[in-house]
Enzyme design. Structure first.
Site, PDB file in Angstrom:
ATOM      1  N   GLN A  80      13.390 111.948  55.693  1.00  0.00           N
ATOM      2  CA  GLN A  80      14.685 112.439  55.242  1.00  0.00           C
ATOM      3  C   GLN A  80      14.581 113.318  53.992  1.00  0.00           C
ATOM      4  O   GLN A  80      13.569 113.331  53.304  1.00  0.00           O
ATOM      5  CB  GLN A  80      15.604 111.257  54.940  1.00  0.00           C
ATOM      6  CG  GLN A  80      16.130 110.559  56.174  1.00  0.00           C
ATOM      7  CD  GLN A  80      17.278 109.627  55.823  1.00  0.00           C
ATOM      8  OE1 GLN A  80      17.091 108.425  55.757  1.00  0.00           O
ATOM      9  NE2 GLN A  80      18.440 110.185  55.584  1.00  0.00           N
ATOM     10  N   HIS A  81      15.664 114.057  53.737  1.00  0.00           N
ATOM     11  CA  HIS A  81      15.918 114.779  52.480  1.00  0.00           C
ATOM     12  C   HIS A  81      15.079 116.036  52.281  1.00  0.00           C
ATOM     13  O   HIS A  81      15.340 116.796  51.341  1.00  0.00           O
ATOM     14  CB  HIS A  81      15.702 113.880  51.254  1.00  0.00           C
ATOM     15  CG  HIS A  81      16.374 112.555  51.315  1.00  0.00           C
ATOM     16  ND1 HIS A  81      17.725 112.410  51.536  1.00  0.00           N
ATOM     17  CD2 HIS A  81      15.879 111.292  51.176  1.00  0.00           C
ATOM     18  CE1 HIS A  81      18.031 111.132  51.528  1.00  0.00           C
ATOM     19  NE2 HIS A  81      16.940 110.426  51.318  1.00  0.00           N
ATOM     20  N   ASP A 243      14.104 109.260  59.616  1.00  0.00           N
ATOM     21  CA  ASP A 243      13.213 108.151  59.961  1.00  0.00           C
ATOM     22  C   ASP A 243      13.888 106.796  59.825  1.00  0.00           C
ATOM     23  O   ASP A 243      13.634 105.885  60.624  1.00  0.00           O
ATOM     24  CB  ASP A 243      11.927 108.202  59.138  1.00  0.00           C
ATOM     25  CG  ASP A 243      12.157 108.341  57.638  1.00  0.00           C
ATOM     26  OD1 ASP A 243      13.325 108.366  57.192  1.00  0.00           O
ATOM     27  OD2 ASP A 243      11.157 108.436  56.905  1.00  0.00           O
TER      28      ASP A 243
END
Length: 493
Positions: A80-81, A243
């Site tokens: 992520q991110h 994830d």
């Protein structure tokens, strides 16, 4: 047959799932490398993701002993991110900044001030933006690389980028989008005004991917990529997700009453919710799930990255490291580690560094340091679990995933510190499994058969009874004292 891909920090993993029998037939992997800087820079070359994707897929198909022509769908899970920027020719502008990158912490602070602090961010977005979220990476890029920023045509998360590579279409789904910091988790919409605040030209607004529902497919795989991977050119690519969202699906955490805890490079604890009950605690991220609901979540920045650093310092293999932990008592004879090697998100200490406390001439040894790093990282997860429990999350047990979950001694430490039984799923790759299950769900919708995600989960997710670990009452009592010592030490960080 369905292919599940998990593009993580250290590598990409692939599984082949027979969604009819619910069995994983084959697995494969490929490694990534980190580009690190002393200023908190943590980046990766996205070409390594593509190479690892191909390597992992080839190995999984070979182990499964099936032809790629049998693959009906692909689901992608991604860290992520992260930020991937693409120009109008489809070229990646620079290495992807990752979830663990803290170089843009000053930019995050300024954006947080603009939003009215954590309370204002929670009110507006349903989350409190934090260092590592995508939004500050955009402002950082504008200020550090203005000439590259001016060429941005698409802004994508890691899993969005892989779906773009597979299909040529730019899409995102609600779960992964929740971690950007420019998405409203209550309304499930992009916050366009926040992006206009960063850049008034509208470039970022125009670069956003289209939002999809979790059960929708991005499209069909491109012919050239199907040929490169050796799979069915008619295979669909599902919406995919972050994830953690895919890990939730891969552990059957798709209805209220379950908690999943991941012992990976980072540590995460999350639970499904069917309403967006945003916690007043800024450290609880009320993300959307990739299964139609929400996924209240906490994330620690330091877990197996910290334990691996100590293990490698002493040149210990996994077996010797676990033996060292087991030979040290609860509390490591007074040695306490605050393992904040990457700063920390939970507890909220983005500028913290690591510390080892309580050393004296009697307790300075290898075993105590090994146990202290495991206990210190696990205390961070306990801190986060307490926040989730305070917001009303309940569960009779914890489903444990990630590399650390393979350690019997670590499972016992988790059970004792959390005062909750823990159990692992039978497959080690929960995020890749979740991606494959979601691909089967999307394929079912595309075919009009409408098999439910619940039915697929019941068939494809199973728990390992041999891994079940229950807390020991005397250990729980002892750890409560050590944990309180940990909490007290946070005041001075």
């Amino acid at each position: 047959m369905f292919l599940g891909i998990d593009c993580g920090t250290q590598g990409t993993k692939a599984i082949v799932l027979d969604a009819v029998s619910g069995k994983v037939l084959g697995e494969g992997s490929g490694a990534h490398h980190m580009i690190s800087g002393a200023n908190g820079r943590r980046e990766q070359d996205v070409q390594e993701w593509l190479n690892a994707f191909e390597q992992a897929t080839t190995a999984a198909l070979a182990q499964a002993g099936i032809s790629g022509a049998e693959i009906q769908g692909i689901g992608v899970s991604g860290q992520q991110h992260g930020l991937v920027m693409i120009d109008e020719l489809g070229h990646v502008l620079r290495p992807a900044k990752l979830w663990c990158d803290t170089e843009s912490a000053p930019e995050n602070d300024r954006l947080l001030d603009y939003l009215g602090g954590e309370a204002g961010s929670l009110e507006r977005l349903g989350i409190a933006i934090a260092p590592g979220y995508t939004v500050s990476k955009l402002l950082w890029t504008k200020e550090q690389f203005p000439e590259l920023f001016a060429r941005i045509d698409k802004i994508l998360l890691p899993h969005d980028f892989l779906n773009y590579w597979l299909t040529g279409r730019c899409c995102s789904e609600f779960g992964d989008a929740s971690g950007t910091g420019y998405f409203n988790v209550r309304t499930r919409e992009w916050d366009l005004d926040l992006l206009r605040h960063i850049d008034s030209t509208g470039r970022l607004v125009n670069a956003l991917p289209q939002l999809l529902e979790a059960h929708e497919a991005v499209g069909t795989i491109l012919p050239a990529i199907a040929e490169r991977l050796g799979i069915n050119p008619n295979a669909i690519v599902s919406s995919g997700g972050g994830d953690n969202m895919m890990g939730a699906i891969g552990t059957g955490n798709i209805a209220p009453g379950s908690i999943t805890m991941s012992l990976g490079s980072s540590g995460t604890v999350y639970a499904f919710a069917d309403e967006a009950n945003v916690s007043a605690q800024p450290s609880v991220a009320t993300f959307c799930s990739s299964s139609g609901g929400w996924l209240p979540l906490i994330c620690t920045m330091n877990l197996t990255n910290a334990t691996s650093a100590i293990r490698e310092l002493f040149a210990l293999d996994i077996g010797a490291f676990n033996a060292a932990i087991a030979s040290s008592p609860i509390g490591a004879q007074g040695v306490l580690m605050l393992p904040f090697l990457n700063g920390e998100r939970v507890p909220a200490l983005p500028h913290a560094t690591g510390s080892i406390l309580g050393l004296d001439s009697t307790n300075l040894n290898q075993a105590n340091l090994c146990r202290a790093v495991v206990e210190g990282t696990t205390f961070g997860l306990r801190y986060g679990l307490d926040l989730l429990r305070d917001s009303g999350i309940k569960s009779a047990n914890i489903r444990l995933i990630g590399g650390g979950a393979k350690s019997a001694i670590w499972r016992q430490i988790v059970a004792d510190i959390m005062d909750t039984p823990v159990i692992c799923t039978t497959g080690a790759e929960a995020a890749a499994l979740g991606a494959a299950i979601q691909a089967a769900w999307c394929h079912s919708h595309a075919q009009g058969t409408g098999e439910s995600l619940h039915a697929l989960s019941e068939r494809c997710v199973s728990l390992d009874p041999e891994s079940e670990t229950r807390p020991v009452a005397e250990h729980v009592a002892a750890y409560q004292q050590v944990y309180q010592h940990y909490r007290n030490q946070l005041q001075g960080v």
